[in-house]
Enzyme design. Sequence first.
Site, PDB file in Angstrom:
ATOM      1  N   LYS A  72       4.752 -36.825  72.331  1.00 15.21           N
ATOM      2  CA  LYS A  72       5.583 -37.847  71.677  1.00 15.21           C
ATOM      3  C   LYS A  72       6.670 -38.322  72.621  1.00 15.21           C
ATOM      4  CE  LYS A  72       4.755 -36.144  67.015  1.00 15.21           C
ATOM      5  NZ  LYS A  72       5.127 -35.196  65.991  1.00 15.21           N
ATOM      6  N   GLN A 123       9.630 -31.879  63.566  1.00 15.17           N
ATOM      7  CA  GLN A 123       8.232 -31.441  63.656  1.00 15.17           C
ATOM      8  C   GLN A 123       7.939 -30.346  62.621  1.00 15.17           C
ATOM      9  OE1 GLN A 123       5.919 -32.858  65.661  1.00 15.17           O
ATOM     10  NE2 GLN A 123       4.333 -31.502  64.890  1.00 15.17           N
ATOM     11  N   ASP A 154       8.669 -40.578  59.961  1.00 14.10           N
ATOM     12  CA  ASP A 154       7.496 -39.890  59.423  1.00 14.10           C
ATOM     13  C   ASP A 154       7.121 -40.419  58.040  1.00 14.10           C
ATOM     14  OD1 ASP A 154       6.187 -37.948  60.955  1.00 14.10           O
ATOM     15  OD2 ASP A 154       7.830 -36.516  60.705  1.00 14.10           O
TER      16      ASP A 154
HETATM   17  N1  GUN Z   1       3.033 -31.758  61.921  1.00 12.88           N
HETATM   18  C1  GUN Z   1       1.736 -32.159  61.843  1.00 12.88           C
HETATM   19  N2  GUN Z   1       1.676 -33.495  61.670  1.00 12.88           N
HETATM   20  C2  GUN Z   1       2.956 -33.928  61.619  1.00 12.88           C
HETATM   21  C3  GUN Z   1       3.531 -35.210  61.464  1.00 12.88           C
HETATM   22  O1  GUN Z   1       2.856 -36.236  61.312  1.00 12.88           O
HETATM   23  N3  GUN Z   1       4.888 -35.247  61.464  1.00 12.88           N
HETATM   24  C4  GUN Z   1       5.651 -34.130  61.611  1.00 12.88           C
HETATM   25  N4  GUN Z   1       6.975 -34.275  61.581  1.00 12.88           N
HETATM   26  N5  GUN Z   1       5.139 -32.935  61.761  1.00 12.88           N
HETATM   27  C5  GUN Z   1       3.802 -32.832  61.766  1.00 12.88           C
END
Ligand code: GUN
Length: 300
Positions: A54, A98, A121
């Site tokens: 990311k 995350q 998100d």
């Molecule tokens: N963990 C697995 N997928 C995601 C996601 O799309 N966003 C976040 N914040 N954590 C994750």
Amino acid sequence: MTAEIIDGKAFAGIVREKVAAHVARLQADHGIKPGLAVVLVGEDPASQVYVRNKGKQTVEVGMTSVEHRLPADTPQDALLTLIQELNTDPAIHGILCQLPLPDHLDEDLVINAIAPEKDVDGFHISNVGLLGTGQKSMVPCTPLGCLMLLRDRLGSLSGLNAVVVGRSNIVGKPMANLLLRDSCTVTIAHSRTRDIEALCRTADILVAAVGRPQMVTGDWIKPGATVIDVGINRIPAPEKGEGKTRLVGDVDFDSASAVAGAITPVPGGVGPMTIACLLANTVTACCRANGLPEPEGLTV
Ligand code: GUN
């Protein structure tokens, strides 16, 4: 029938190019640089890989990337204080924490502490409610990516039967809401669904998001259906050598691609779209924060 392969990797590249072009315009015309903050608590290896990717892609499209890596035993108050600081930081337009968080942290409380307009998100309860009532919101990245792929292949989705296998808050439920908003007839299937195979065979659009390797096989699929495989599962691959593994989806690709009209591969299907849509959401959030028009084609 041999299914057309839906190239999510290539499509994600196109999304990133659009994001980069918009970021350059924001900088040139308004002196604004979108900023994304990613918070990682603990050392989960898969999360570390995601967070690194990311950060790298955020910088590649010209945005500011801020990473906060906190120890696994971080107290909840300390995490909430950091989120408050990011909420009020004018250089930060998107905040992502995350998941999963370590067990001692209350995931709902943490997610709902993020300012909804910075919740790239789309997990904050306000954004969930806005999406569920068809209002403008931040849309969760993976379902947003799936919808972009579906619209690109099928055009209008109106009237199609869609079955979403999996009822998670991250994928299944928002995916179902997005498909409903596009006038599909939507069913969510899950571990208690009766005769799930027969239900899936009614689907013009089948989205698999359960986290069970190769669960959906060709005999679950209606001939010609469009199959979106959200799963990313690592399984043993003895054919590659002792101790080796490979990635597979929730769909058994070989049998499914003999029946479907189109299918996303794993890897190279939905996966790359998730980060591309995170970048798209960040630039959208930045435009909204500054009262500027939103980029075309980067949100739904
Ligand atoms: N963990 C697995 N997928 C995601 C996601 O799309 N966003 C976040 N914040 N954590 C994750």
